[in-house]
Design a protein around this motif. Structure first.
Motif, mmCIF file in Angstrom:
data_model
loop_
_atom_site.group_PDB
_atom_site.id
_atom_site.type_symbol
_atom_site.label_atom_id
_atom_site.label_comp_id
_atom_site.label_asym_id
_atom_site.label_seq_id
_atom_site.Cartn_x
_atom_site.Cartn_y
_atom_site.Cartn_z
ATOM 1 N N SER A 1 0.817 -1.223 0.000
ATOM 2 C CA SER A 1 0.000 0.000 0.000
ATOM 3 C C SER A 1 0.845 1.266 0.000
ATOM 4 O O SER A 1 0.403 2.298 -0.489
ATOM 5 C CB SER A 1 -0.954 0.002 1.189
ATOM 6 O OG SER A 1 -0.225 0.060 2.402
ATOM 7 N N ALA A 2 2.055 1.210 0.513
ATOM 8 C CA ALA A 2 2.908 2.400 0.535
ATOM 9 C C ALA A 2 3.691 2.580 -0.764
ATOM 10 O O ALA A 2 4.269 3.637 -0.995
ATOM 11 C CB ALA A 2 3.882 2.318 1.707
ATOM 12 N N TYR A 3 3.705 1.583 -1.614
ATOM 13 C CA TYR A 3 4.457 1.669 -2.862
ATOM 14 C C TYR A 3 3.725 2.603 -3.815
ATOM 15 O O TYR A 3 2.526 2.468 -4.036
ATOM 16 C CB TYR A 3 4.601 0.270 -3.476
ATOM 17 C CG TYR A 3 5.531 0.227 -4.654
ATOM 18 C CD1 TYR A 3 6.905 0.308 -4.483
ATOM 19 C CD2 TYR A 3 5.042 0.109 -5.944
ATOM 20 C CE1 TYR A 3 7.761 0.270 -5.561
ATOM 21 C CE2 TYR A 3 5.887 0.067 -7.031
ATOM 22 C CZ TYR A 3 7.250 0.150 -6.831
ATOM 23 O OH TYR A 3 8.104 0.114 -7.902
ATOM 24 N N SER A 4 4.440 3.553 -4.394
ATOM 25 C CA SER A 4 3.777 4.602 -5.165
ATOM 26 C C SER A 4 3.348 4.173 -6.567
ATOM 27 O O SER A 4 2.390 4.708 -7.099
ATOM 28 C CB SER A 4 4.678 5.833 -5.260
ATOM 29 O OG SER A 4 5.850 5.510 -5.963
ATOM 30 N N ARG A 5 4.006 3.223 -7.197
ATOM 31 C CA ARG A 5 3.693 2.840 -8.584
ATOM 32 C C ARG A 5 2.760 1.625 -8.625
ATOM 33 O O ARG A 5 3.107 0.562 -9.115
ATOM 34 C CB ARG A 5 4.982 2.554 -9.349
ATOM 35 C CG ARG A 5 5.966 3.697 -9.431
ATOM 36 C CD ARG A 5 5.618 4.780 -10.445
ATOM 37 N NE ARG A 5 5.143 4.319 -11.704
ATOM 38 C CZ ARG A 5 5.880 4.163 -12.802
ATOM 39 N NH1 ARG A 5 7.154 4.409 -12.767
ATOM 40 N NH2 ARG A 5 5.331 3.751 -13.924
ATOM 41 N N LYS A 6 1.571 1.783 -8.117
ATOM 42 C CA LYS A 6 0.618 0.678 -8.038
ATOM 43 C C LYS A 6 0.209 0.142 -9.405
ATOM 44 O O LYS A 6 -0.056 -1.038 -9.566
ATOM 45 C CB LYS A 6 -0.603 1.113 -7.246
ATOM 46 C CG LYS A 6 -0.318 1.258 -5.770
ATOM 47 C CD LYS A 6 -1.548 1.725 -5.039
ATOM 48 C CE LYS A 6 -1.351 1.863 -3.565
ATOM 49 N NZ LYS A 6 -0.146 2.477 -3.110
ATOM 50 N N GLY A 7 0.165 1.002 -10.405
ATOM 51 C CA GLY A 7 -0.204 0.566 -11.747
ATOM 52 C C GLY A 7 0.791 -0.424 -12.318
ATOM 53 O O GLY A 7 0.415 -1.436 -12.910
ATOM 54 N N VAL A 8 2.065 -0.154 -12.139
ATOM 55 C CA VAL A 8 3.105 -1.064 -12.624
ATOM 56 C C VAL A 8 3.029 -2.396 -11.893
ATOM 57 O O VAL A 8 3.145 -3.465 -12.508
ATOM 58 C CB VAL A 8 4.513 -0.423 -12.458
ATOM 59 C CG1 VAL A 8 5.611 -1.416 -12.770
ATOM 60 C CG2 VAL A 8 4.630 0.807 -13.326
#
Length: 181
Positions: free
Chosen positions: A27-34
């Motif tokens: 959840s803290a990772y910014s590039r969720k789309g990738v």
């Protein structure tokens, strides 16, 4: 037989449960789309390996991985939809989204016919390849999903709108009577 089927079904459930924990950790990772595109592609690969497997241990591992990857992909897609869609359209968009998921039995009809004629391994292999192709195609296009990051989250999506005052005769009169001496 029965014990093998029980192991396979259990593996999907365990994989899905672990997928929920992994989703929370990401959840803290910014590039969720990738992440979603990569894990979605891997989901198709796990389906193909499962379909071609002739070993129960490999089958169980691939089903657990399928449960894990599909859990993460579905959670992330719903999260992204909720964070990208304006509050006033969210209910409508989610209704269409859920309608698409509930129409999956329509896709199972031709899959069942193909399974009857060409076998389950072929059908699941083709399904896995289609999943991989879908995510690879989506990843090559400039898309909102692939490039989704924390910067694109609408601030109002993180806060719930204030509750409107009760409307109607009964709600307003009850409040007025309760506050009257």
């Amino acid at each position: 037989g029965g014990p093998g089927l029980a192991k396979m079904v259990t593996a999907v459930g365990i994989g899905s449960m672990i997928g929920g924990f992994v989703t929370a950790a990401l959840s803290a990772y910014s590039r969720k789309g990738v992440i979603m595109m990569t894990i979605g592609t891997f989901s198709g690969v796990t389906l193909v390996v499962f379909a071609l497997s002739r070993s129960l241990p490999l089958t169980v591992v691939m089903l657990a991985m399928t449960g894990l990857t599909q859990s993460i992909t579905m959670s992330m897609s719903q999260t992204m939809i909720n964070l990208l869609v304006a509050n006033e359209f969210r209910g409508r968009v989610m209704a269409v989204y859920m309608m698409l998921w509930s129409s999956s039995p329509l896709a199972m009809l031709p899959a069942g016919v193909i399974t009857d004629h060409l076998g389950p391994s072929f059908t699941v292999t083709v399904s896995g390849v289609l999943v991989v192709l879908f995510f690879l195609f989506s990843a090559t296009r400039r898309s909102v999903v692939r490039e989704f990051s924390a910067e694109e989250i609408r601030p109002e999506a993180l806060t719930s709108p204030p509750n409107p005052p009760l409307q109607g005769v009964r709600g307003n009169h009850v409040r007025e009577r309760a506050s009257s001496p």
